[in-house]
Design a protein around this motif. Sequence first.
Motif, PDB file in Angstrom:
ATOM      1  N   ARG A   1       0.826  -1.221   0.000  1.00 48.56           N
ATOM      2  CA  ARG A   1       0.000   0.000   0.000  1.00 48.56           C
ATOM      3  C   ARG A   1       0.855   1.265   0.000  1.00 48.56           C
ATOM      4  N   ASP A   2       1.872   1.303   0.862  1.00 47.90           N
ATOM      5  CA  ASP A   2       2.681   2.516   1.033  1.00 47.90           C
ATOM      6  C   ASP A   2       3.936   2.521   0.181  1.00 47.90           C
ATOM      7  N   LEU A   3       4.228   1.374  -0.480  1.00 48.13           N
ATOM      8  CA  LEU A   3       5.451   1.227  -1.281  1.00 48.13           C
ATOM      9  C   LEU A   3       6.693   1.567  -0.462  1.00 48.13           C
ATOM     10  N   LYS A   4       6.700   1.064   0.774  1.00 49.00           N
ATOM     11  CA  LYS A   4       7.857   1.220   1.658  1.00 49.00           C
ATOM     12  C   LYS A   4       8.507  -0.136   1.885  1.00 49.00           C
ATOM     13  N   PRO A   5       9.817  -0.147   2.150  1.00 44.30           N
ATOM     14  CA  PRO A   5      10.520  -1.430   2.326  1.00 44.30           C
ATOM     15  C   PRO A   5       9.835  -2.319   3.352  1.00 44.30           C
ATOM     16  N   TRP A   6       9.836  -3.617   3.060  1.00 37.98           N
ATOM     17  CA  TRP A   6       9.257  -4.610   3.967  1.00 37.98           C
ATOM     18  C   TRP A   6      10.354  -5.173   4.849  1.00 37.98           C
ATOM     19  N   SER A   7      10.105  -5.227   6.134  1.00 35.46           N
ATOM     20  CA  SER A   7      11.064  -5.806   7.087  1.00 35.46           C
ATOM     21  C   SER A   7      10.274  -6.409   8.239  1.00 35.46           C
ATOM     22  N   LEU A   8      10.531  -7.685   8.533  1.00 30.26           N
ATOM     23  CA  LEU A   8       9.760  -8.357   9.580  1.00 30.26           C
ATOM     24  C   LEU A   8      10.558  -9.521  10.158  1.00 30.26           C
ATOM     25  N   GLU A   9      10.488  -9.655  11.487  1.00 28.20           N
ATOM     26  CA  GLU A   9      11.007 -10.834  12.163  1.00 28.20           C
ATOM     27  C   GLU A   9       9.816 -11.694  12.580  1.00 28.20           C
ATOM     28  N   TYR A  10       9.861 -12.986  12.247  1.00 22.54           N
ATOM     29  CA  TYR A  10       8.723 -13.859  12.522  1.00 22.54           C
ATOM     30  C   TYR A  10       9.227 -15.289  12.694  1.00 22.54           C
ATOM     31  N   ARG A  11       8.332 -16.147  13.199  1.00 21.74           N
ATOM     32  CA  ARG A  11       8.690 -17.537  13.451  1.00 21.74           C
ATOM     33  C   ARG A  11       8.102 -18.461  12.381  1.00 21.74           C
ATOM     34  N   VAL A  12       8.809 -19.555  12.159  1.00 20.65           N
ATOM     35  CA  VAL A  12       8.305 -20.612  11.275  1.00 20.65           C
ATOM     36  C   VAL A  12       8.341 -21.920  12.050  1.00 20.65           C
ATOM     37  N   VAL A  13       7.506 -22.861  11.632  1.00 18.42           N
ATOM     38  CA  VAL A  13       7.474 -24.187  12.252  1.00 18.42           C
ATOM     39  C   VAL A  13       7.840 -25.198  11.179  1.00 18.42           C
ATOM     40  N   LEU A  14       9.021 -25.816  11.316  1.00 16.11           N
ATOM     41  CA  LEU A  14       9.525 -26.756  10.327  1.00 16.11           C
ATOM     42  C   LEU A  14       9.320 -28.187  10.807  1.00 16.11           C
ATOM     43  N   PRO A  15       9.066 -29.119   9.909  1.00 15.59           N
ATOM     44  CA  PRO A  15       8.865 -30.517  10.311  1.00 15.59           C
ATOM     45  C   PRO A  15      10.078 -31.057  11.068  1.00 15.59           C
ATOM     46  N   GLY A  16       9.844 -31.515  12.286  1.00 16.66           N
ATOM     47  CA  GLY A  16      10.909 -32.103  13.088  1.00 16.66           C
ATOM     48  C   GLY A  16      11.886 -31.116  13.661  1.00 16.66           C
TER      49      GLY A  16
ATOM     50  N   HIS B   1      14.088 -13.576   9.407  1.00 18.19           N
ATOM     51  CA  HIS B   1      13.974 -12.136   9.140  1.00 18.19           C
ATOM     52  C   HIS B   1      13.806 -11.922   7.642  1.00 18.19           C
ATOM     53  N   GLY B   2      12.757 -11.216   7.268  1.00 16.78           N
ATOM     54  CA  GLY B   2      12.504 -10.907   5.868  1.00 16.78           C
ATOM     55  C   GLY B   2      12.737  -9.437   5.590  1.00 16.78           C
ATOM     56  N   ALA B   3      13.384  -9.131   4.480  1.00 18.83           N
ATOM     57  CA  ALA B   3      13.622  -7.744   4.067  1.00 18.83           C
ATOM     58  C   ALA B   3      13.503  -7.673   2.551  1.00 18.83           C
ATOM     59  N   ALA B   4      12.764  -6.687   2.048  1.00 21.10           N
ATOM     60  CA  ALA B   4      12.562  -6.566   0.606  1.00 21.10           C
ATOM     61  C   ALA B   4      12.145  -5.145   0.260  1.00 21.10           C
ATOM     62  N   ARG B   5      12.376  -4.784  -0.987  1.00 18.67           N
ATOM     63  CA  ARG B   5      11.963  -3.470  -1.490  1.00 18.67           C
ATOM     64  C   ARG B   5      10.860  -3.651  -2.534  1.00 18.67           C
ATOM     65  N   PRO B   6       9.758  -2.929  -2.385  1.00 18.53           N
ATOM     66  CA  PRO B   6       8.647  -3.060  -3.343  1.00 18.53           C
ATOM     67  C   PRO B   6       8.794  -2.107  -4.530  1.00 18.53           C
ATOM     68  N   ARG B   7       8.208  -2.499  -5.665  1.00 17.98           N
ATOM     69  CA  ARG B   7       8.163  -1.627  -6.834  1.00 17.98           C
ATOM     70  C   ARG B   7       6.793  -1.765  -7.480  1.00 17.98           C
ATOM     71  N   ALA B   8       6.129  -0.653  -7.691  1.00 15.60           N
ATOM     72  CA  ALA B   8       4.809  -0.672  -8.323  1.00 15.60           C
ATOM     73  C   ALA B   8       4.965  -0.904  -9.823  1.00 15.60           C
ATOM     74  N   LEU B   9       4.169  -1.808 -10.375  1.00 16.75           N
ATOM     75  CA  LEU B   9       4.178  -2.080 -11.805  1.00 16.75           C
ATOM     76  C   LEU B   9       3.028  -1.351 -12.499  1.00 16.75           C
ATOM     77  N   ALA B  10       3.117  -1.288 -13.789  1.00 19.45           N
ATOM     78  CA  ALA B  10       2.157  -0.488 -14.564  1.00 19.45           C
ATOM     79  C   ALA B  10       0.724  -0.972 -14.394  1.00 19.45           C
ATOM     80  N   ASP B  11       0.517  -2.263 -14.185  1.00 17.84           N
ATOM     81  CA  ASP B  11      -0.844  -2.793 -14.079  1.00 17.84           C
ATOM     82  C   ASP B  11      -1.428  -2.698 -12.662  1.00 17.84           C
ATOM     83  N   GLY B  12      -0.703  -2.042 -11.747  1.00  9.88           N
ATOM     84  CA  GLY B  12      -1.192  -1.899 -10.377  1.00  9.88           C
ATOM     85  C   GLY B  12      -0.693  -2.958  -9.416  1.00  9.88           C
ATOM     86  N   SER B  13      -0.017  -3.985  -9.931  1.00  8.23           N
ATOM     87  CA  SER B  13       0.551  -5.002  -9.049  1.00  8.23           C
ATOM     88  C   SER B  13       1.850  -4.477  -8.423  1.00  8.23           C
ATOM     89  N   VAL B  14       2.344  -5.204  -7.411  1.00  8.77           N
ATOM     90  CA  VAL B  14       3.562  -4.788  -6.698  1.00  8.77           C
ATOM     91  C   VAL B  14       4.547  -5.945  -6.714  1.00  8.77           C
TER      92      VAL B  14
END
Length: 585
Positions: free
Chosen positions: A365-380, A387-400
């Motif tokens: 929505r805000d086209l601001k960098p994504w950054s998040l610390e979160y947990r995952v549950v792996l088998p066994g 930690h996830g970090a990414a930069r968004p870019r708006a495309l011509a068709d409205g997708s990100v």
Amino acid sequence: MLSSKSTSPAGSRDERFDGLLHMVRRQFGVLAVLLTTGAQDLQRFCASAGPIVRDTLPDLRMPLPSDANAHTLLLVPDISRDEHLRNHQLTKTFPSLRFLAACPLQAPDGGQLGLLCLLHDQPRELDAEQQKGLQEFAQLAVGALLLKESDRAEFELPSESERRKALAIVTSGTGVWDRNMLTGKVNYSSSWKALLGYTNNEVGDDAAEAYTRIHPTDFAYVLAVYQEAIDGRTEVFEVEHRLRCRDGSYKWVCSRGKVVEYDCAGKPVRMVGTTTDVTAMYALSEQIQLKAALLTDLTNEVPGMVFQNLRQVHGQYSFSFVSIGARDIYGVTPEQLMQDADILHLIIHPDDLAAYLGSLEASARDLKPWSLEYRVVLPGGGAAWRHGAARPRALADGSVLWHGIITNITERKLIEAELHVLASTDSLTQLSNRRHFMQHLESELARVQRSAGYPAVILMFDLDHFKAINDRWGHSVGDLALQHFSAILCRQLRRTDAAGRMGGEEFAVVLSDASVNEAKIFAQRVQDELASAPLDHGDESLTLAVSVGIASLHSTDVSAEASLSRSDKALYCAKRAGRNRIECY
């Protein structure tokens, strides 16, 4: 515009450079990028990104210095003010051209292979960092040219691993440090020393030596943040800065720490923390825009999962690229993630899934960098941290579209949890220290103020004649007495209650959902067990006694200190009335 055409005669352009040149164009935000081959005397069209067509572009004679090499750039901020280029063949072909930056492509033998040029229709400048970036892209172009030029087969080409190394995002582990404010000594873990390229015997423990490794530009800032933590103005010391490595280079690191010990006057005496190499994240933010074809070889060497994620207009997510690191990060193959992005809903910890999805939506929505610390549950494998970090870019068709990386931060989280325990626990008795207990008391007071009729009580305990124990048997026996009492106190606590050492021989307990009469019964049980379980010391048994002061938490209290003060006054009455007593305020 340079040209409105977008096609070239068949076979007139070399498509193997398209990915690189389009990446250069996006990185510098210019109208066009041109790659030529040839010596200084004559440059011939090889490939381009942007509105340049080969059949409109003449062979070029660029006005480079005669001693041009890989470190010599031709920079023309405004062609209209440059006497050499104002009437140049290139300018005549493209009258709107205003800016030119040309970087020679130097062969291993020192000869010139061609030029990498930035073209723009507005005047502009390149700072030192941008100039360095253009030279790095030129080196990549040299490698690509040499790979395909059979008449240069005699050159010793760089190995595949070396080319990857030039692009790769280098990550490393976490080191631990322990600083004593009284002695000025700092102890470092082996991993901390290895982080900067040192062996165990090459780093001293003197704080003054530590200061010499901080980059001069960062020195004042690091000390200011450190002082804020020492003064108690911030709970955690956290700062990103540069440290000098053994080879003289500098690394970007993130240093985190907490004060874990205080003296009797409440002054900090010890801080423990971690140092993490974050150079990779800086590099990643600058280079993650590579096309998937170029990215595949690179990202499979990077610890973590590099990805390209698309959010379509209707809200559906899909991965268009996933590196092989998906196996370590999520326990699935890249193909599984690209076939069905929703399988992450079963991998991400249920308690963190809403935050994960919400943070992506906010970034889109805000086209601001994504950054998040979160947990995952792996088998066994149980729960692990990511930690996830990414930069968004708006495309011509409205997708990100996001380009980013997911890394494993489980080890760092474990270290932080251990630091939290150290910072909140009294090391002798393993009860909460004063600061942490007061936080719990504030929370309990807030519950009393929110819920009409909800009762809570605070009790203050003071071991009687404790000074006499220290004077007669020594402080080591005094410490045993404190530990003995703490163990008895803990056995009487319910899961919802809390106890803490307030300092010296004083302890506090807060009883949730309890009346004063129930608190008196609790205190009597502690006194009875203390009397029936003396502390054995050699051939002697020390019978301990304790005085207790009790007070209720009131919804009208402005802070937890008010109820604590009332219990203190009741404790004073118990001591003055003869000790080993229970008094209520």
